[in-house]
Design a protein around this motif. Structure first.
Motif, PDB file in Angstrom:
ATOM      1  N   LYS A  14       1.285  -1.232  -0.054  1.00 64.61           N
ATOM      2  CA  LYS A  14      -0.350   0.239  -0.225  1.00 64.61           C
ATOM      3  C   LYS A  14       1.017   0.937  -0.357  1.00 64.61           C
ATOM      4  N   THR A  15       1.847   1.401   0.636  1.00 68.22           N
ATOM      5  CA  THR A  15       2.219   2.703   0.667  1.00 68.22           C
ATOM      6  C   THR A  15       3.218   2.569  -0.490  1.00 68.22           C
ATOM      7  N   GLU A  16       3.973   1.802  -1.161  1.00 70.46           N
ATOM      8  CA  GLU A  16       4.017   1.691  -2.441  1.00 70.46           C
ATOM      9  C   GLU A  16       3.077   2.177  -3.933  1.00 70.46           C
ATOM     10  N   GLU A  17       2.243   1.857  -3.095  1.00 70.50           N
ATOM     11  CA  GLU A  17       0.600   2.078  -4.285  1.00 70.50           C
ATOM     12  C   GLU A  17       0.341   3.522  -3.832  1.00 70.50           C
ATOM     13  N   PHE A  18       0.556   3.959  -2.761  1.00 71.05           N
ATOM     14  CA  PHE A  18       0.632   5.483  -2.291  1.00 71.05           C
ATOM     15  C   PHE A  18       1.440   6.244  -2.808  1.00 71.05           C
ATOM     16  N   LYS A  19       3.298   6.138  -2.529  1.00 74.54           N
ATOM     17  CA  LYS A  19       4.051   6.833  -2.803  1.00 74.54           C
ATOM     18  C   LYS A  19       4.091   6.669  -5.040  1.00 74.54           C
ATOM     19  N   GLN A  20       3.316   6.238  -5.168  1.00 75.82           N
ATOM     20  CA  GLN A  20       3.729   6.255  -6.820  1.00 75.82           C
ATOM     21  C   GLN A  20       2.180   7.365  -6.974  1.00 75.82           C
ATOM     22  N   LYS A  21       1.415   7.341  -6.147  1.00 73.45           N
ATOM     23  CA  LYS A  21      -0.127   8.103  -6.676  1.00 73.45           C
ATOM     24  C   LYS A  21       0.886   9.236  -6.452  1.00 73.45           C
ATOM     25  N   LEU A  22       0.975   9.521  -5.774  1.00 70.22           N
ATOM     26  CA  LEU A  22       1.617  10.765  -5.032  1.00 70.22           C
ATOM     27  C   LEU A  22       2.234  11.567  -5.592  1.00 70.22           C
ATOM     28  N   GLY A  23       3.550  10.736  -6.177  1.00 65.13           N
ATOM     29  CA  GLY A  23       4.832  10.897  -6.696  1.00 65.13           C
ATOM     30  C   GLY A  23       5.390  11.379  -5.621  1.00 65.13           C
ATOM     31  N   ILE A  24       6.506  10.517  -4.829  1.00 65.99           N
ATOM     32  CA  ILE A  24       6.860  10.469  -4.120  1.00 65.99           C
ATOM     33  C   ILE A  24       8.063   9.724  -4.413  1.00 65.99           C
ATOM     34  N   PRO A  25       9.258  11.180  -5.034  1.00 66.54           N
ATOM     35  CA  PRO A  25      10.044   9.543  -5.153  1.00 66.54           C
ATOM     36  C   PRO A  25      11.010   9.280  -4.420  1.00 66.54           C
ATOM     37  N   GLU A  63     -12.515  -4.914  10.310  1.00 65.70           N
ATOM     38  CA  GLU A  63     -13.459  -3.756   9.491  1.00 65.70           C
ATOM     39  C   GLU A  63     -13.082  -2.625   9.341  1.00 65.70           C
ATOM     40  N   ASN A  64     -12.208  -1.748  10.464  1.00 64.30           N
ATOM     41  CA  ASN A  64     -11.416  -0.707  10.616  1.00 64.30           C
ATOM     42  C   ASN A  64      -9.991  -0.764   9.512  1.00 64.30           C
ATOM     43  N   GLU A  65     -10.027  -1.427   8.776  1.00 60.89           N
ATOM     44  CA  GLU A  65      -8.335  -2.079   8.120  1.00 60.89           C
ATOM     45  C   GLU A  65      -8.367  -0.388   7.586  1.00 60.89           C
ATOM     46  N   HIS A  66      -9.775   0.228   7.009  1.00 65.62           N
ATOM     47  CA  HIS A  66      -9.696   1.566   5.779  1.00 65.62           C
ATOM     48  C   HIS A  66      -9.207   2.366   6.963  1.00 65.62           C
ATOM     49  N   VAL A  67      -9.049   2.059   8.288  1.00 64.91           N
ATOM     50  CA  VAL A  67      -8.716   3.121   8.996  1.00 64.91           C
ATOM     51  C   VAL A  67      -7.064   3.582   9.044  1.00 64.91           C
ATOM     52  N   LEU A  68      -6.604   1.851   8.575  1.00 64.48           N
ATOM     53  CA  LEU A  68      -4.858   1.691   8.510  1.00 64.48           C
ATOM     54  C   LEU A  68      -4.565   2.733   7.693  1.00 64.48           C
ATOM     55  N   PHE A  69      -5.151   2.363   6.432  1.00 66.45           N
ATOM     56  CA  PHE A  69      -4.860   2.746   5.467  1.00 66.45           C
ATOM     57  C   PHE A  69      -4.866   4.180   5.659  1.00 66.45           C
ATOM     58  N   PHE A  70      -6.268   4.607   5.637  1.00 68.17           N
ATOM     59  CA  PHE A  70      -6.506   6.525   5.374  1.00 68.17           C
ATOM     60  C   PHE A  70      -5.321   7.191   6.318  1.00 68.17           C
ATOM     61  N   MET A  71      -5.343   6.815   7.437  1.00 65.90           N
ATOM     62  CA  MET A  71      -3.710   7.201   7.808  1.00 65.90           C
ATOM     63  C   MET A  71      -2.747   7.209   7.677  1.00 65.90           C
ATOM     64  N   LEU A  72      -2.229   6.156   6.788  1.00 61.17           N
ATOM     65  CA  LEU A  72      -1.239   5.863   5.900  1.00 61.17           C
ATOM     66  C   LEU A  72      -0.375   6.392   4.677  1.00 61.17           C
ATOM     67  N   ALA A  73      -2.309   6.941   4.248  1.00 59.57           N
ATOM     68  CA  ALA A  73      -2.490   7.420   2.904  1.00 59.57           C
ATOM     69  C   ALA A  73      -2.363   9.145   3.731  1.00 59.57           C
ATOM     70  N   HIS A  74      -2.381   9.814   4.492  1.00 57.68           N
ATOM     71  CA  HIS A  74      -2.164  11.044   5.522  1.00 57.68           C
ATOM     72  C   HIS A  74      -1.081  11.862   6.070  1.00 57.68           C
ATOM     73  N   GLU A  75      -0.234  10.792   5.806  1.00 58.45           N
ATOM     74  CA  GLU A  75       1.357  11.081   6.554  1.00 58.45           C
ATOM     75  C   GLU A  75       1.851  11.064   4.905  1.00 58.45           C
ATOM     76  N   LEU A  76       1.904  10.161   4.385  1.00 61.46           N
ATOM     77  CA  LEU A  76       2.604   9.861   3.475  1.00 61.46           C
ATOM     78  C   LEU A  76       2.213  11.481   2.444  1.00 61.46           C
ATOM     79  N   ILE A  77       0.463  12.212   2.976  1.00 60.86           N
ATOM     80  CA  ILE A  77       0.551  13.372   1.912  1.00 60.86           C
ATOM     81  C   ILE A  77       1.539  14.063   2.702  1.00 60.86           C
ATOM     82  N   HIS A  78       2.057  14.251   4.153  1.00 64.43           N
ATOM     83  CA  HIS A  78       2.321  14.644   5.200  1.00 64.43           C
ATOM     84  C   HIS A  78       3.450  15.177   4.086  1.00 64.43           C
ATOM     85  N   VAL A  79       4.524  13.960   4.355  1.00 66.84           N
ATOM     86  CA  VAL A  79       5.896  14.041   3.365  1.00 66.84           C
ATOM     87  C   VAL A  79       5.935  14.741   1.731  1.00 66.84           C
TER      88      VAL A  79
END
Length: 206
Positions: A14-25, A63-79
């Motif tokens: 998921k981290t790699e997927e989000f990185k690619q979509k966000l353009g984080i090299p 059932e709350n797995e989406h919260v984990l992915f949301f928070m991971l994406a949130h922090e990657l956007i800060h990056v």
């Protein structure tokens, strides 16, 4: 301690997927945070490490797995936007232009990460609202003005904006600042324009 890549393969993918979509090299290091609180903390000197608590990791496969992915994406956007280094600079801003402006800037950075993370993960309205309610329960964070005083929007505010918007534009910034002024009883005429100028100049690295 670095997260076990085999055990948490899904999170690494998921981290790699989000990185690619966000353009984080740059490479992102995922580490286990020793505190027992739920929130992720991407704040570090280089802005390339995301810390995950055991509590948030335990949401994997639930059932709350989406919260984990949301928070991971949130922090990657800060990056992506280098918010981690700018947050430290807001303490200087506070002494130069007042607490309300510094709090409003942090609020905008957090709301950008929230709105874009919800969109990136593809959360439905129910997932957004249930996820924010879940985080409110486990973190017992402040609500209403008490939350905004610390520079952070409360969970209901976050949910409402994430449901309504999928991108973060100047129109949204204007609306957030208008709401911020009402909540914080800010009556300064040029408050929003000054905050916007700083935000778009300092919070969008070239």
């Amino acid at each position: 301690m670095k997260l076990n890549e085999e055990k948490y393969e899904i999170i690494y993918r998921k981290t790699e997927e989000f990185k690619q979509k966000l353009g984080i090299p740059k490479e992102i290091k995922l580490v286990l945070y020793s505190d027992s609180d739920y929130p992720l903390d991407g704040n570090n000197p280089r802005g390339t490490t995301v810390e995950l608590t055991q509590g948030i990791l335990d949401l994997l496969g639930t059932e709350n797995e989406h919260v984990l992915f949301f928070m991971l994406a949130h922090e990657l956007i800060h990056v992506k936007y280098k918010d981690t280094s700018f947050k430290r600079a807001t303490w200087v801003i506070m002494s130069e232009c007042g607490n309300d402006k510094a709090n409003a800037l942090i609020c905008l950075m957090e709301m950008r990460a929230n709105v874009l993370a919800s969109s990136l993960v593809g959360l439905s309205e129910s997932e957004i609202r249930d996820g924010q309610a879940f985080l409110q329960r486990v973190n017992n964070t402040s609500e209403g003005k008490a939350s905004f005083v610390k520079g952070y929007p409360d969970r209901q505010f976050i949910a409402d904006y994430c449901v309504r918007f999928k991108d973060f534009t100047e129109v949204i910034v204007d609306e957030i600042l208008m709401d911020f002024k009402k909540i914080m009883n800010v009556n300064t005429t040029d408050f929003s324009e000054k905050v916007k100028t700083i935000f778009f100049k300092k919070c969008y690295p070239k």
